[in-house]
Design an enzyme around this catalytic site. Sequence first.
Site, PDB file in Angstrom:
ATOM      1  N   ARG A  46       0.818  -1.225   0.000  1.00  0.00           N
ATOM      2  CA  ARG A  46       0.000   0.000   0.000  1.00  0.00           C
ATOM      3  C   ARG A  46       0.846   1.267   0.000  1.00  0.00           C
ATOM      4  O   ARG A  46       0.380   2.335  -0.351  1.00  0.00           O
ATOM      5  CB  ARG A  46      -0.919   0.002   1.220  1.00  0.00           C
ATOM      6  CG  ARG A  46      -2.105  -0.937   1.043  1.00  0.00           C
ATOM      7  CD  ARG A  46      -3.007  -0.897   2.241  1.00  0.00           C
ATOM      8  NE  ARG A  46      -2.278  -1.232   3.456  1.00  0.00           N
ATOM      9  CZ  ARG A  46      -2.836  -1.380   4.637  1.00  0.00           C
ATOM     10  NH1 ARG A  46      -4.132  -1.204   4.779  1.00  0.00           N
ATOM     11  NH2 ARG A  46      -2.131  -1.702   5.686  1.00  0.00           N
ATOM     12  N   LYS A 141       2.869 -19.219   7.658  1.00  0.00           N
ATOM     13  CA  LYS A 141       2.157 -19.352   8.909  1.00  0.00           C
ATOM     14  C   LYS A 141       2.006 -17.967   9.537  1.00  0.00           C
ATOM     15  O   LYS A 141       2.793 -17.081   9.196  1.00  0.00           O
ATOM     16  CB  LYS A 141       2.883 -20.300   9.851  1.00  0.00           C
ATOM     17  CG  LYS A 141       4.268 -19.793  10.299  1.00  0.00           C
ATOM     18  CD  LYS A 141       4.850 -20.689  11.327  1.00  0.00           C
ATOM     19  CE  LYS A 141       4.333 -20.381  12.704  1.00  0.00           C
ATOM     20  NZ  LYS A 141       5.036 -19.280  13.388  1.00  0.00           N
ATOM     21  N   HIS A 171       9.078 -22.696   7.548  1.00  0.00           N
ATOM     22  CA  HIS A 171      10.485 -22.490   7.181  1.00  0.00           C
ATOM     23  C   HIS A 171      11.418 -23.508   7.828  1.00  0.00           C
ATOM     24  O   HIS A 171      12.541 -23.686   7.386  1.00  0.00           O
ATOM     25  CB  HIS A 171      10.929 -21.047   7.427  1.00  0.00           C
ATOM     26  CG  HIS A 171      11.217 -20.715   8.859  1.00  0.00           C
ATOM     27  ND1 HIS A 171      10.237 -20.454   9.780  1.00  0.00           N
ATOM     28  CD2 HIS A 171      12.384 -20.611   9.544  1.00  0.00           C
ATOM     29  CE1 HIS A 171      10.785 -20.192  10.951  1.00  0.00           C
ATOM     30  NE2 HIS A 171      12.090 -20.275  10.835  1.00  0.00           N
ATOM     31  N   LYS A 175      15.277 -25.766   6.512  1.00  0.00           N
ATOM     32  CA  LYS A 175      16.571 -25.740   7.208  1.00  0.00           C
ATOM     33  C   LYS A 175      17.413 -26.928   6.746  1.00  0.00           C
ATOM     34  O   LYS A 175      16.919 -28.044   6.606  1.00  0.00           O
ATOM     35  CB  LYS A 175      16.370 -25.781   8.727  1.00  0.00           C
ATOM     36  CG  LYS A 175      15.839 -24.462   9.278  1.00  0.00           C
ATOM     37  CD  LYS A 175      15.799 -24.477  10.788  1.00  0.00           C
ATOM     38  CE  LYS A 175      15.018 -23.282  11.329  1.00  0.00           C
ATOM     39  NZ  LYS A 175      15.810 -22.067  11.466  1.00  0.00           N
ATOM     40  N   GLU A 209      14.821 -20.761  22.397  1.00  0.00           N
ATOM     41  CA  GLU A 209      15.191 -19.459  21.832  1.00  0.00           C
ATOM     42  C   GLU A 209      15.625 -18.527  22.952  1.00  0.00           C
ATOM     43  O   GLU A 209      15.152 -18.642  24.077  1.00  0.00           O
ATOM     44  CB  GLU A 209      13.984 -18.830  21.135  1.00  0.00           C
ATOM     45  CG  GLU A 209      13.462 -19.637  19.964  1.00  0.00           C
ATOM     46  CD  GLU A 209      12.398 -18.855  19.216  1.00  0.00           C
ATOM     47  OE1 GLU A 209      12.734 -18.199  18.235  1.00  0.00           O
ATOM     48  OE2 GLU A 209      11.224 -18.875  19.646  1.00  0.00           O
ATOM     49  N   ASP A 228       2.197 -20.914  17.951  1.00  0.00           N
ATOM     50  CA  ASP A 228       3.295 -20.274  17.217  1.00  0.00           C
ATOM     51  C   ASP A 228       4.386 -21.276  16.825  1.00  0.00           C
ATOM     52  O   ASP A 228       5.001 -21.134  15.769  1.00  0.00           O
ATOM     53  CB  ASP A 228       3.905 -19.160  18.081  1.00  0.00           C
ATOM     54  CG  ASP A 228       4.985 -18.371  17.356  1.00  0.00           C
ATOM     55  OD1 ASP A 228       4.698 -17.899  16.240  1.00  0.00           O
ATOM     56  OD2 ASP A 228       6.104 -18.240  17.894  1.00  0.00           O
ATOM     57  N   HIS A 233       6.223 -25.943  13.604  1.00  0.00           N
ATOM     58  CA  HIS A 233       7.626 -26.342  13.509  1.00  0.00           C
ATOM     59  C   HIS A 233       7.938 -27.652  14.259  1.00  0.00           C
ATOM     60  O   HIS A 233       8.546 -28.568  13.709  1.00  0.00           O
ATOM     61  CB  HIS A 233       8.551 -25.244  14.046  1.00  0.00           C
ATOM     62  CG  HIS A 233       8.352 -23.901  13.394  1.00  0.00           C
ATOM     63  ND1 HIS A 233       8.025 -23.762  12.079  1.00  0.00           N
ATOM     64  CD2 HIS A 233       8.442 -22.640  13.895  1.00  0.00           C
ATOM     65  CE1 HIS A 233       7.928 -22.468  11.788  1.00  0.00           C
ATOM     66  NE2 HIS A 233       8.163 -21.772  12.874  1.00  0.00           N
ATOM     67  N   LYS A 322      10.650 -19.158  24.732  1.00  0.00           N
ATOM     68  CA  LYS A 322      11.373 -17.917  24.466  1.00  0.00           C
ATOM     69  C   LYS A 322      12.127 -17.499  25.724  1.00  0.00           C
ATOM     70  O   LYS A 322      11.774 -17.874  26.831  1.00  0.00           O
ATOM     71  CB  LYS A 322      10.385 -16.821  24.078  1.00  0.00           C
ATOM     72  CG  LYS A 322       9.572 -17.179  22.838  1.00  0.00           C
ATOM     73  CD  LYS A 322       9.457 -16.008  21.901  1.00  0.00           C
ATOM     74  CE  LYS A 322       8.724 -16.351  20.631  1.00  0.00           C
ATOM     75  NZ  LYS A 322       9.586 -16.849  19.552  1.00  0.00           N
TER      76      LYS A 322
END
Length: 474
Positions: A46, A141, A171, A175, A209, A228, A233, A322
Amino acid sequence: IPVDPFDLVIFGGTGDLAIGKILPALFRRWRAGQIPEDARVIGAARADLDDDSYRALVAGALAPEVGAGGDLDGFLGILEYRRIDVGEAAGWPDLAARLAGSGDRVQAFYFSVAPGLYGALAERLQAHGLAGAGTRVVVEKPFGSDLASARTLNRDLAAHFDEGQIYRIDHYLGKETVQNLMAVRFGNMLFEPLWNSQYVDHIQITVAETVGVGGRGAYYDGAGAMRDMVQNHLMQLLCLIAMEPPARFAPDELRDEKLKVIRALDPVLPHHIVRGQYEQEGDGYRAAVGNPRSRTESYIALKTHISNWRWAGTPFYLRTGKRLVARSSVINVMFKDAPHSIFGAEAGRHANVLSIRLQPNEGITLKVTIKEPGPGGMRLVDVPLDMSFAEALAAEDHDRPDAYERLIMDVIRGNQTLFMRGDEVEAAWAWTDPIIAGWEARGDVPKPYDNGSTGPGDAELLMQRDGRRWQGIK
Ligand code: BG6
């Protein structure tokens, strides 16, 4: 090997994913000589930009890449920009005209936009004659937030495209080590005969992570680690570890086998799952998402079983979180002890562990038991047989490609093997939905864990109750 000339339109061409992942991946493939000079990459969004200002934007984002050498101007030369709003008619005829008459070139449309726009985008493409049989669409996703919404997305896409035209990215499948996992399993005689509940005690899949939720608080607080990370994954990793050998390394053969694994997963019992939320004075999860009463989990550990002939009796433990102590994604295949030690109790016993490290330090290690060196008695120690891909790749002078490089080139080549099929995604939601519904019904509150720790203590208990331990995260 260069791919055939193509047109790739990136809707959401100014967004984080496009700028941070898709365009850098394309640039690296360009630098590697894989993208032909007459390919066209059209950013569409946009923002009020033109070709030049878009190229400047992309050039800025690619600056760190360019340091490594490469023809940035050449790459910028294949970039164009079109101002398009999916809700408005303007811009579409121009895009259609630009793409018309390109013969049998591959045309791919990357939907790097909120999933709520997929249906409308697909309709626009159809209305402007851009949804022909050769068209490919790429979606990311989150593919829905539960089974019902995933079904709606699948239906919206299926109204205009065949399954063979839809590339759903996870993704993790791009890998390098994830693909290597299949090479190791199915390219060697050594592992497959032992790959079952008779020899494997249990399997651990860890995706740890160090990052927090960053600027994605609004999305993440509505999703949590289950939606998530686990639903996609971790589930994909579990499928590749557990599936039967497909007859060929081909899209539907592979995806059929993955689907069977998901369908054979047992429901997770409430006491086999631990949810956590990271805490730190002033910098905890709740502050990060701006929701002081959030009950969303930033950590999950769970145990599940696959009820089939190969795996009955072998638990699969999954965990992800996380703000943990280290960034480390690894799959550990924990073999059983030898049935009897001929060396006596004092020699010690060690079970074999096959560790498949996705990141960092990609590689595969097999722990084997040997005699402790030296003149002492017969004592056993374990040593790693280490196959570090970084070294192997460096020795061969290969660049380690980012997951997106591989996946985008696969879209252009028309190879769906590393993409998720609609029924797979739905089956994964069918497994996670009741777990999430259970928390909501019980008003479950995640356990706090310290920023920079290994997660909530209850995750250790989950293992200890079974007489097992997590392998270290670092
Ligand atoms: C994304 C998740 O899909 O994967 C993020 O939405 C997560 O929350 C990321 O951080 C992890 O990817 P990687 O490649 O860094 O392991």
